[in-house]
Structures are given as C-alpha cells and as structure tokens.
Design an enzyme around this catalytic site. Structure first.
Site, PDB file in Angstrom:
ATOM      1  N   ALA A   9      33.702  36.875  38.429  1.00 56.16           N
ATOM      2  CA  ALA A   9      33.921  36.394  40.499  1.00 56.16           C
ATOM      3  C   ALA A   9      34.001  38.312  40.588  1.00 56.16           C
ATOM      4  CB  ALA A   9      35.506  35.874  40.076  1.00 56.16           C
ATOM      5  N   MET A  10      34.374  38.135  42.010  1.00 55.26           N
ATOM      6  CA  MET A  10      33.669  38.897  42.994  1.00 55.26           C
ATOM      7  C   MET A  10      35.184  38.587  44.278  1.00 55.26           C
ATOM      8  SD  MET A  10      33.204  42.079  43.314  1.00 55.26           S
ATOM      9  CE  MET A  10      33.306  43.262  44.612  1.00 55.26           C
TER      10      MET A  10
ATOM     11  N   GLU B 216      41.324  36.745  41.774  1.00 60.00           N
ATOM     12  CA  GLU B 216      40.846  38.361  42.910  1.00 60.00           C
ATOM     13  C   GLU B 216      41.440  37.997  43.995  1.00 60.00           C
ATOM     14  OE1 GLU B 216      38.299  39.182  41.911  1.00 60.00           O
ATOM     15  OE2 GLU B 216      37.247  38.212  40.577  1.00 60.00           O
TER      16      GLU B 216
END
Length: 895
Positions: free
Chosen positions: A297-298, A333
C-alpha cells in the site's frame, strides 16, 4: 549542499505547484499532456545564474518559461533556450540564459513547464493497471481485447518525477493544486476533495479541480482515474464540528468487499487522533484498491492506495488470514498520515522514522481493535524473527543508513527499516512505558507538524517525556549494524552473561564486534516458572557481567521477547525452559524456539539442542507457537534437503510433532470459533499435507477432487484453499497442476490468484517447474504477482534449482520484464534465490552477476544478501550434518 548527498541545488526551492493534466490517451501509447506551474523561491545572493535544475524521468519537456517577481507585466517571461536531460540522475536542466545573458536575481518566481508523459505499465509514477470488470462498464474506460484499465499513481520514493517535472526530494515541501481532464462518466480522485467540476473543451470530457493540499512532499501527491464506485462511513469523532467522510473506492462490482477495511478505517482515524493528540488534518480519507501494485500500500495523504488483497475482503470467499492482513495494512497506512505525512523525515536515510514507527503503531491499533488476535505474539513470530534473519547477515545495514541519492533508497524499503525499526521501537516503549512513549511521540508530532524532522528530534521529545537520555542507549540500535546475542553461563546462585554481535555464520571478527549495546534484560527468576518475579537488574550495559540472587529452579531472560537480541542458554537450561513451556507466554515460547534455531545455525548452540527442545511441543495449543515451530523445522529441513537420510529423518520427526495436533483439530470450522483456532487449523493441515501425513493427504485430495469436478463447490473452506491446493499439486502431478492453473484463470475471490500461484509452486516434476516459471513470466500473470509463485517454488527443495537455472538462462527476459521497477526486480531475486544451502550455487550466482558488462545498480544489495544467506546456511549444513545424523539415529528417526 550536503557533501554526502547528491541533491538538487539548494538555492531554488518550490512553495506551490499548479499541476494540470489533459489529453490523456486511453489506448495506443497511453500518453498525456501536462503543465506544471511552480512557484519558486530563488535565494542566490549576489551570484549570477542561467539555469534551474529539477527532477524529470521519462518525460518530454516541450517548453519552460520563467517569470521573475521584478519583471514588469508587459515584459514577457524568459523562455528556456536550452533543455538538457541527465537520464542517469533523472534530472532536467532548464537554461534561461548564457554567458552573455546572466541573471542576477533573488526572490519569488514562477516556473511553468509544459511536458508530455506516459501512463506506463511498471507500477511506478503515473501508471495503468489491467483488470477484468464486473458488470456494465462505461464505453470511455480504456480497454484492450482482454482487459480494462484504471490509472493511478505511485510516487514513493522518487517516482513523482516520472509523472511531472518537480523538485522531488522529501524536504522540498510545497502545496499542490491538481486539475485533471477525464471522461465525463469516470471518477477522478486526488489527495483533496473536488473543488470544482466543469465541462472540458473536449467533447465527452470534464475538468476536475481539487482543493489545495497542505504543504507536503512530492512523494505523497496522488491522483487516480477510473470507473470507480465506493462504500462510505463517517468518523464517530468530530473534526471542526463535523464527522469526516471515509470511503473505500474500487472498480465496479467490488465495493462491498471494502466494507471490512471501511469499518476499521474510521475507528483507526479516531483512535490515532486521540493517541497522537492531533486531529486528522485533512477533510476526507479515501482508500483506493489498485489492481496492480508493487508494494502492499502507499500512504498518499488523503488518498491511500492499496494492492487489492490488502484492502478488500469477502467473508464468504476470502481466506480468513486476509482479514488480519487488511486490518493491519489499513492501520499502518493511516499511521503514516501523521508519522510521515504531517511530519516527514528530512532525508531518505531516516526512512525508518516513517516505516518503523508506522509498523509498530499499526499493530498497536490492531491490538486495540482485536485484542483476541494476540497481535504481539504475531508480531514476535513474524516481524521480530524476520528482522533477526536479515540483520544477522554481514550485508545488513543500520536502521538509519546513509543514502547518497534518492535512487538508492528503494533497496532500504526492507525488513531492517520496517521490522527491525518497529522491533526496537517496541523495545523502547516497553522500557519507558507505553503511556510515556506515546506522549513523547505526540510532543514530537506537535513540534514538527508540516515540517521535516530527524531521529534526534524524536529522541529529544522522548527524553523530555521520560526524563531519560534516550539517545544514550538507543543510538547504537539505530546507527550501528547488527544486534547482539546474550550468552549465559551458570554458577550456583548466579549467572554470567556476555554480549557479542550475532552473525548467521557465527564468526564475528573483533573489528565487527566493537559495539556495546544497551540491552534490557527482562530477567525473571523464582522457585518455579509460575512463581518467577522480575529481577532488579534491568539492563546489560557492558560486554560482560555477573548477576547474583538467581534461583536455580527457574530463570528467564528477555521476557516476552521485548528486547531485540538473541539469548543463548546452556543446553540443560534450554530443556528446562521447554519443560516449563505451559507457564510461559506465547511470545516467550516463540522466542525460545527462534533463538534455539538461530543459535544452532550460527554455531553458538546446536541443532540437536533445538530438536530436543521441540519434542515436548507436540501438545502445544497456540497457533502462533505452532507457526514458529513449523517455520523453524521447515528451515532446518530446507538446509539438509540434499542429505537424503537426514532429510527423511527430519521429515519423520516433524510428522511425529504435528500429527497429534492436526488429528485433534479436524477439518471443520465451527460457529463462534476464534480467529486463531481457524488459523491453527489451516497451518497444521498445510504442514501435515505437504509432509505426507496419510489421512491429511487423503482428505485434501478428496476435497480437491470434489471442488475441481464441480460436484461440491463447498468442499473447500476458503481458509483451507492454500493447504488443499498445495497438497494436491504436490501429490497429484500434472493433472492437479493443470487444474490449479485453470483455477487461477477463473478465480473470483480477491485472494484467489495469489493462492493459486503459491500452490502451483509445490510441483515435484522439474518439467512442470519449468513450465510454471514460463507461465509466471507470461502476460497471463500480473507483474505484481510474479514473485508469489517463485517464492513458493524456491522453498520447494525438489525443484528449487530450476528457479536459478531459469533466471540464468532467461536473464534478458527477467530483466526486461521486471527492471522497469527496480523494487520488483530486487525483491524477485532476493526471495527467489536465498533458499539454497550450497556454496557451489552461491559461486554460480555470484559469477553470473559479476560478468563484464552486467549492470546491477538497483539490486546489488539484494545480491549481497543472497550470497551471504546461501553461504551461511551452507556452512551450517557442513558443520552440523554429522551430529544431526547421530541424534536422529539415536532417537529412532532414521529407521
């Protein structure tokens, strides 16, 4: 300019970007046109200058103009006379003058660059993801004969420059206005909410302008375009008097699988707002499922992007293990929205400030939401043990590691930055107390919000909160390579302890063993394990020490494995601790087994001591302990897989260990059963099936046949697909292999393709292994998934060598396929080639990549890890082969 960093000239800094993208070509070459209007601050003193340098990679700059603050309105801006590219350093130089036209100016200016880019297919920059849609799709959606496409961005660490020309360094923060021209029937997303939507001059298109972002680093900017729909919830907590909207976006037909992530998301946003004592600072939280994604993920601020298996979950079709994954990755995140986005590391050398903390606090949040999951037991068996594995290599690196330029940083997005970083944070939190630790973190965030910060800034805040000099005992943990092993020697009523650097090969030279770590001992002693109390001696602060007042009946070091170090007990004490296992915590037992194995590999302990320790664990009840045991025995069997009699004896030993547990737990998932019980069932069946436990193999094949034939579509519980598919492929030859490959093409669950690839890696026929590798490198397997099957194949001792031979014989194909994103290539090699225990194979790999003309920048550190790991395991195999054979024979496992 810092001499130890290759950074952009410091006299030009951005303050704001107005970025617009238009004429996106949804097919053909997938090009787009763009304009970046950048407000810059020029502070060049009395020096004269002619050019501005910024980052750009794989962009075509059409024109650039510069308007300086002192220019009269009727005087046109300066046009760039020369535009030159430095592809290696990913920079473009815009020349606005020459020797006869020097500029002498300091102050504000506006740099406008018009450019062309490509929506590539390498999962970096502004890129396209292919997928097969569910339901009716608007005609405007990009497609080819087989797939449809969505478009999104991935800029960390240094790929914003692939999408638009910019000052692409983390401490060159700015605000951003984003404007996107998109089809009228598609959705455009960015970090901030829509500000305005107006018709475009192009028929069938609209122009979407988003609100201005807070000041932030380029790598956190994001946008996405596609046929999206969403599920929505709102925070319970009020922010500026209102609940925040929280959404999970997917391509059409998948939004309901975002419900679990959504439920976690709004709770975690509220929880972190309280824990960090700073309200979530943006007006929305969007999570987007991206079909092709290089990472998990980012953390783009306000628009967090995820691999589909890290954000989507269907309770009816997903394996339950993915529930845990989704919950954690969502929390990780979200932690970055404060720790990384609000306060950003000053330079990539301090990446761990982002990733180490987000890893620890992500699990902290999941422990708050799901206390029944025993999150810290999972952390110890997964995160801590994996960090140990990589940090035990000579080719490891400090948590805070020098980074010369941004192009080097991708290789430190690794287990040291994430897992060792989070492990030492857990150690520090345990030492000063969780409440004090979090207060220090909150103080740090308040002091540096919307700015950049360093490790020392964090230590200062924690020192003030705790009243202790944090830097004095944490500095070596962050800035020195490796970790210690504490070796214990017993005398009546006392123990002597000694610290030394732990290396996989067990041969640290004096110059490699100069660090004296501060080691929290976590020492307990008493008349029994149940009566043990914490000893007053709290830390080892020198190479050696003697501790008195130890009860010989029971003592234990590193309670709950909160300290990041190995413990090497005398062999008799190790057995006594194993006998007292019912009084130890899950973390204690995981640490006991993990330490015993690591010490055996390094030669500080023995493999026979490990095997003797494990014998009483046949009646173990905890899943997470079983996870450590099966992983450990898998590693031992892997090392001795080429030694026929020992391999058979170890298999027999492991079967004896797991058989009672797998027979007791059964195949059926019961109503109200705990998450951990279900995970234990899946793990034990997978282990027993692959070891050849007759009843397990028979039942797995029976259920597989019912499922594949269509006679009973409910024959396989989703959480048992990996166990059953893997067992079937191992035992069913080409027929089962083709059936699972067909399942891959027809998988409907989000995790289905990943599970199929992992299962196909269990083939036993070299010809099928070669076919599988060819399949992996075909267009049928997405770039993000190519490593899943390869990792399984590399763990398969029967055909493992085929992985190396395929890479060697098809290097041009491998490199061409993966090198567009060096993160993907480096991880593919590192996890595909690190399972051998043969010096000859290590020599072959080393020789291949050291050939004249071979360029290894971008994956050279991974190659060093591969070499170090193989040689360490080869040394272990040679050293312990004789004693392991003798122990197996003496205990009846060679008959």
């Amino acid at each position: 300019m810092a001499t130890d960093r290759d950074v952009l000239p410091s006299w030009v800094k951005p303050s704001h970007y107005s970025l617009s993208l238009h004429d996106l070509e949804f097919g053909g070459n997938f090009t787009y046109q763009g304009a970046a209007e950048i407000n810059v601050d020029i502070q060049n003193g009395a020096n004269q200058w002619t050019e501005i340098v910024l980052n750009a990679f794989q962009l075509k700059i059409h024109s650039a103009e510069l308007k300086l603050g002192h220019v009269e309105k009727d005087v046109p801006p300066r046009q760039a006379k020369n535009i030159t590219y430095d592809e290696k350093r990913q920079r473009v130089t815009l020349g606005f003058g020459d020797e006869t036209d020097l500029i002498q100016y300091s102050g504000e200016g506006v740099l406008t660059v018009k450019f062309e880019g490509v929506m590539n297919n390498v999962m970096a920059g502004f890129y396209r993801s292919k997928y097969k849609p569910k339901g009716e799709v608007p005609a405007s959606v990009a497609r080819d004969d087989e797939f449809h496409y969505m478009f999104s961005t991935q800029f960390e660490s240094c790929d914003a420059r692939r999408a638009f020309p910019c000052f692409d360094e983390p401490n060159l923060k700015a605000t951003f206005d984003v404007l996107l021209e998109v089809p009228e029937d598609q959705v455009a997303l960015s970090n901030m909410p829509e500000k305005e939507v107006r018709p475009s001059s192009k028929s069938g298109f609209k122009t979407v302008l988003f609100d201005r972002t807070p000041i932030m680093s380029t790598y956190l900017l994001a946008w996405a375009i596609g046929d999206f729909e969403y599920v929505e919830a709102f925070t319970k907590r009020k922010y500026n008097g209102k609940s925040l909207p929280v959404r999970v976006y997917t391509t059409r037909g998948l939004k309901q699988q975002g419900e679990f992530a959504l439920e976690n998301c709004h709770q975690v946003v509220d929880y972190f707002s309280e824990v960090f004592q700073i309200d979530y600072p943006l007006p929305k939280v969007d999570l987007l499922a991206v079909h092709e994604f290089s990472h998990g993920a980012m953390e783009n601020w306000g628009l967090i992007t995820y691999r589909t298996t890290a954000v989507l979950f269907d309770p009816n079709t997903s394996a339950d293990s993915y529930r845990n994954r989704v919950a954690y990755v969502v929390a990780h995140e979200l932690a970055h929205q404060w720790f990384g986005n609000l306060v950003t590391m000053d330079w990539w050398s301090e990446l761990w400030l982002n990733e180490g903390f987000a890893t620890w606090v992500g699990w902290f949040a999941i422990d708050h939401l799901y206390p029944e999951w025993n999150v810290w037991g999972q952390f110890v068996t997964e995160s801590v043990q994996t960090a140990f594995q990589f940090d035990a290599l000579r080719t490891s690196h400090p948590i805070e590691v020098p980074v010369y330029d941004g192009l080097e940083v991708d290789q430190i997005f690794d287990h040291i930055s994430y897992l060792k970083g989070s492990s030492v944070i857990r150690m520090l939190s345990a030492h000063i107390g969780e409440k004090v630790f979090l207060q220090g973190v909150a103080d740090y965030l308040k002091a540096h919000q919307y700015k950049n910060a360093t490790t020392n800034d964090l230590w200062s805040a924690l020192s003030k909160a705790s009243g202790q000099d944090i830097n004095s005992f944490m500095d070596f943990w962050i800035r020195k390579i490796g970790f210690p092993v504490v070796t214990v020697a017993e005398e009546p009523g006392q123990i002597s302890i000694r610290q030394q650097r732990f290396l996989l090969t067990g041969d640290a030279k004096p110059e490699e063993d100069e660090t004296v770590w501060w080691i929290p001992l976590g020492l307990k002693t008493g008349s029994s394990a149940s009566a043990a109390a914490v000893h007053k001696i709290r830390a080892l602060t020198q190479k050696e020490d003697t501790i008195r007042d130890i009860d010989d009946s029971f003592y234990q070091i590193n309670k709950d494995l909160t300290g990041f170090y190995r413990t090497n007990y005398p062999s008799k004490r190790l057995l006594k601790l194993g006998e007292a296992k019912d009084y130890l915590s899950v973390q204690d037992k995981i640490g006991l087994v993990g330490d015993a194995y690591a010490n055996a590999v390094a030669g500080y302990g023995s493999t026979t001591g490990l095997l003797a320790l494990l014998k009483p664990f046949h009646n173990e009840s905890e899943y997470l302990v079983w996870s450590q045991i099966t992983t450990t025995m898998g590693n031992v069997r892997n090392v001795f897989s080429d030694v026929e009699d020992i391999s058979a004896g170890l298999k027999k030993f492991t079967l004896e260990l797991v058989s009672p547990a797998v027979e007791e737990i059964g195949w059926e998932f019961k109503d109200g059963e705990s998450y951990l019980t279900g995970q234990k069932r899946a793990a034990l069946i997978a282990t027993a099936g692959l070891l050849g436990h007759p009843a397990t193999v028979a039942e797995a094949q029976k259920r597989f046949d019912l499922h594949i034939s269509g006679k009973d579509t409910n024959a396989i519980n989703p959480s048992l697909r990996r166990a059953i598919f893997s067992t079937a492929v191992k035992n069913g030859g080409e027929t089962a292999y083709n059936a699972v490959k067909n399942e891959y093409f027809n998988a409907t669950s989000i995790d289905g393709k990943e599970i199929c690839l992992q299962s196909l890696g269990r083939v036993q026929d070299p010809a099928l292994a070669r076919d599988f590798l060819s399949f992996i490198f075909s267009d049928k397997v997405a770039m993000q998934d190519k490593h899943s099957g390869t990792i399984a194949l590399s763990s398969n001792s029967t055909v493992r060598i085929e992985v190396w031979h395929f890479i060697r014989d098809n290097w041009d194909l491998v490199f061409k396929t993966l090198s567009g994103n060096m993160v993907v290539l480096e991880r593919f090699l590192r996890f595909g080639l690190n399972k051998y225990a043969d010096e000859q194979v290590a020599d072959e790999i080393k020789g291949f990549f050291e050939r004249e003309g071979m360029e290894t920048r971008g994956f050279d550190k991974g190659l060093a890890v591969i070499d170090d790991t193989i040689r360490g395991h080869a040394k272990f195999r040679v050293r312990d082969e004789k004693v392991v054979r003798e122990w197996l024979g003496a205990n009846g496992y060679l008959r």
